[in-house]
Design an enzyme around this catalytic site. Structure first.
Site, PDB file in Angstrom:
ATOM      1  N   SER A  50      51.239  64.164  28.328  1.00  0.00           N
ATOM      2  CA  SER A  50      50.588  62.601  29.066  1.00  0.00           C
ATOM      3  C   SER A  50      49.238  63.240  30.109  1.00  0.00           C
ATOM      4  O   SER A  50      48.545  64.222  29.190  1.00  0.00           O
ATOM      5  CB  SER A  50      51.593  63.589  30.742  1.00  0.00           C
ATOM      6  OG  SER A  50      50.885  65.087  30.893  1.00  0.00           O
ATOM      7  N   ASP A  84      51.494  59.794  27.178  1.00  0.00           N
ATOM      8  CA  ASP A  84      52.190  58.934  28.697  1.00  0.00           C
ATOM      9  C   ASP A  84      51.673  59.503  29.964  1.00  0.00           C
ATOM     10  O   ASP A  84      50.665  60.609  30.343  1.00  0.00           O
ATOM     11  CB  ASP A  84      53.260  60.822  28.740  1.00  0.00           C
ATOM     12  CG  ASP A  84      54.541  60.102  29.796  1.00  0.00           C
ATOM     13  OD1 ASP A  84      54.835  59.365  30.094  1.00  0.00           O
ATOM     14  OD2 ASP A  84      55.391  61.109  29.814  1.00  0.00           O
ATOM     15  N   HIS A  85      51.515  58.629  31.001  1.00  0.00           N
ATOM     16  CA  HIS A  85      50.833  58.327  32.613  1.00  0.00           C
ATOM     17  C   HIS A  85      49.688  58.221  31.999  1.00  0.00           C
ATOM     18  O   HIS A  85      49.390  58.924  32.070  1.00  0.00           O
ATOM     19  CB  HIS A  85      51.650  59.412  33.377  1.00  0.00           C
ATOM     20  CG  HIS A  85      52.896  59.000  33.624  1.00  0.00           C
ATOM     21  ND1 HIS A  85      53.324  58.516  34.434  1.00  0.00           N
ATOM     22  CD2 HIS A  85      54.009  60.085  33.447  1.00  0.00           C
ATOM     23  CE1 HIS A  85      54.852  58.772  34.758  1.00  0.00           C
ATOM     24  NE2 HIS A  85      55.373  58.748  33.810  1.00  0.00           N
ATOM     25  N   HIS A 183      60.319  62.314  39.690  1.00  0.00           N
ATOM     26  CA  HIS A 183      59.299  63.884  38.466  1.00  0.00           C
ATOM     27  C   HIS A 183      59.463  64.819  39.429  1.00  0.00           C
ATOM     28  O   HIS A 183      59.621  65.130  40.517  1.00  0.00           O
ATOM     29  CB  HIS A 183      58.412  62.911  38.199  1.00  0.00           C
ATOM     30  CG  HIS A 183      57.846  61.890  37.891  1.00  0.00           C
ATOM     31  ND1 HIS A 183      56.894  61.077  37.916  1.00  0.00           N
ATOM     32  CD2 HIS A 183      58.372  61.306  36.902  1.00  0.00           C
ATOM     33  CE1 HIS A 183      57.431  59.709  37.190  1.00  0.00           C
ATOM     34  NE2 HIS A 183      58.074  60.704  36.292  1.00  0.00           N
ATOM     35  N   HIS A 211      62.350  57.620  34.119  1.00  0.00           N
ATOM     36  CA  HIS A 211      60.993  59.475  34.088  1.00  0.00           C
ATOM     37  C   HIS A 211      62.240  59.978  35.256  1.00  0.00           C
ATOM     38  O   HIS A 211      63.197  59.785  35.766  1.00  0.00           O
ATOM     39  CB  HIS A 211      59.825  58.819  34.659  1.00  0.00           C
ATOM     40  CG  HIS A 211      59.540  57.770  33.362  1.00  0.00           C
ATOM     41  ND1 HIS A 211      57.666  57.962  33.594  1.00  0.00           N
ATOM     42  CD2 HIS A 211      59.684  56.625  32.470  1.00  0.00           C
ATOM     43  CE1 HIS A 211      57.330  57.299  32.881  1.00  0.00           C
ATOM     44  NE2 HIS A 211      58.222  56.414  31.750  1.00  0.00           N
ATOM     45  N   GLY A 212      61.748  61.159  34.941  1.00  0.00           N
ATOM     46  CA  GLY A 212      62.429  62.138  36.192  1.00  0.00           C
ATOM     47  C   GLY A 212      63.743  62.491  35.771  1.00  0.00           C
ATOM     48  O   GLY A 212      64.627  62.681  36.627  1.00  0.00           O
ATOM     49  N   ASN A 233      63.009  60.166  29.498  1.00  0.00           N
ATOM     50  CA  ASN A 233      62.262  61.019  29.741  1.00  0.00           C
ATOM     51  C   ASN A 233      62.502  62.723  30.473  1.00  0.00           C
ATOM     52  O   ASN A 233      62.144  62.710  31.344  1.00  0.00           O
ATOM     53  CB  ASN A 233      60.593  59.989  30.570  1.00  0.00           C
ATOM     54  CG  ASN A 233      59.923  59.596  29.397  1.00  0.00           C
ATOM     55  OD1 ASN A 233      60.526  59.004  28.427  1.00  0.00           O
ATOM     56  ND2 ASN A 233      58.637  59.142  30.330  1.00  0.00           N
ATOM     57  N   VAL A 234      62.033  63.891  30.216  1.00  0.00           N
ATOM     58  CA  VAL A 234      61.948  65.090  30.060  1.00  0.00           C
ATOM     59  C   VAL A 234      60.850  66.380  30.463  1.00  0.00           C
ATOM     60  O   VAL A 234      60.441  65.864  29.047  1.00  0.00           O
ATOM     61  CB  VAL A 234      63.411  65.678  29.151  1.00  0.00           C
ATOM     62  CG1 VAL A 234      63.850  67.553  29.605  1.00  0.00           C
ATOM     63  CG2 VAL A 234      64.795  64.626  29.257  1.00  0.00           C
ATOM     64  N   THR A 236      60.096  68.855  32.908  1.00  0.00           N
ATOM     65  CA  THR A 236      59.654  69.469  33.739  1.00  0.00           C
ATOM     66  C   THR A 236      61.338  70.708  33.709  1.00  0.00           C
ATOM     67  O   THR A 236      60.989  71.891  33.422  1.00  0.00           O
ATOM     68  CB  THR A 236      60.230  68.999  35.755  1.00  0.00           C
ATOM     69  OG1 THR A 236      59.215  68.399  35.926  1.00  0.00           O
ATOM     70  CG2 THR A 236      60.911  70.974  36.299  1.00  0.00           C
TER      71      THR A 236
END
Length: 286
Positions: A50, A84-85, A183, A211-212, A233-234, A236
């Site tokens: 990211s 990413d982002h 997220h 996401h999240g 998307n993973v 955390t």
């Protein structure tokens, strides 16, 4: 095996009515854990870096990107690299030369028309470099340490008609949709709007991205994949595993000073988390 592309993995997954998991990496231990976990269950994966991770690494994208490309090239399963982002044009311009096959351009914090204009310009730049590009519409929330908006508040979710127009006029290759995930969730309690997801799948002819996903229970993720999500998307969940294992190790060994010992514990915990997600959500070959 040779480095593959995000577009190839997502296209294959969508055709098979499944999804590919994309894991955000911050350290060498993250990327090693993702590859190890994927190899253990023989699943393709995407390694994501990211813009926040690049900022953490002093604004330098190449060291982590080069390490990820090397690990991917030596992996026994297909691995792709994704940026990413991204919000900054300077980083977007570096993506292809750094080895990324795809980028998620994030202008979702802007009003619709500004998001569309910024994304259209990013798509033109990305496609000129041969990059597959993902964008976001709706408010997934929880990025950059800001308090997340209620994922079920009016206006937070992606509107199917607006999404159809956005995809048509922006030219994106995939769309991250807001259907109830947030997220940076540290509990797996998110509830997804599967009816909305079904309407988005009907309205759009591009792959949908969730996401999240760290905060979404396995059964909800399985239903989302069955409902049309093609990329999960993973991030955390890996950081939780790493931090928890290191904390546990240092609590048990208060005099430890060799970083290899506790980083090894953290890396192993992340690899097990990757395995759990890939098998729990059914993202492994039949």
């Amino acid at each position: 095996m040779p480095l593959t592309t995000t577009g190839e993995l997502v296209t294959r997954a969508r055709a098979a009515r499944t999804a590919v998991a994309a894991f955000n990496i911050v350290t060498l231990e993250h990327l090693e854990a993702v590859v190890t976990g994927a190899e253990s269950v023989r699943a393709p994966v995407v390694l994501q870096v990211s813009e926040n991770a690049v900022r953490f690494r002093g604004g330098r994208v190449l060291p982590l990107a080069r390490a990820a490309a090397t690990a991917a090239g030596q992996a026994a399963v297909p691995v792709a690299l994704h940026l990413d982002h991204v919000r900054g044009d300077a980083l977007l311009r570096q993506a292809a030369d750094a080895g990324f096959s795809s980028v998620m351009y994030d202008a979702s914090h802007l009003p619709y028309e500004e998001n569309l204009a910024a994304t259209r310009a990013a798509v033109d730049r990305a496609h000129a470099q041969g990059l597959w590009i993902e964008a976001e519409l709706g408010e997934i929330g929880g990025k950059d340490g800001t308090p997340p908006r209620d994922a079920h508040a009016p206006g937070a979710r992606t509107d199917p008609a607006e999404a159809r127009a956005f995809v048509e006029h922006s030219g994106v290759d995939a769309l991250a949709v807001a259907v109830g995930s947030v997220h940076a969730m540290t509990t797996r309690t998110a509830s997804l709007d599967h009816d909305l997801l079904g309407r988005l799948g009907t309205a759009l002819d591009v792959p949908l991205v969730l996401h999240g996903s760290s905060g979404v229970p396995d059964e909800e993720l399985r239903a989302a994949v069955a409902g049309g999500i093609a990329k999960v998307n993973v991030g955390t969940a890996l950081n939780q595993a790493l931090t928890g294992a290191i904390r546990q190790y240092l609590d048990a060994h208060p005099d430890a000073v060799d970083a290899r010992a506790y980083l090894d514990a953290g890396r192993g915990a992340m690899a097990r988390t990757v395995e759990r997600i890939l098998t729990g959500v059914g993202l492994t070959p039949a």
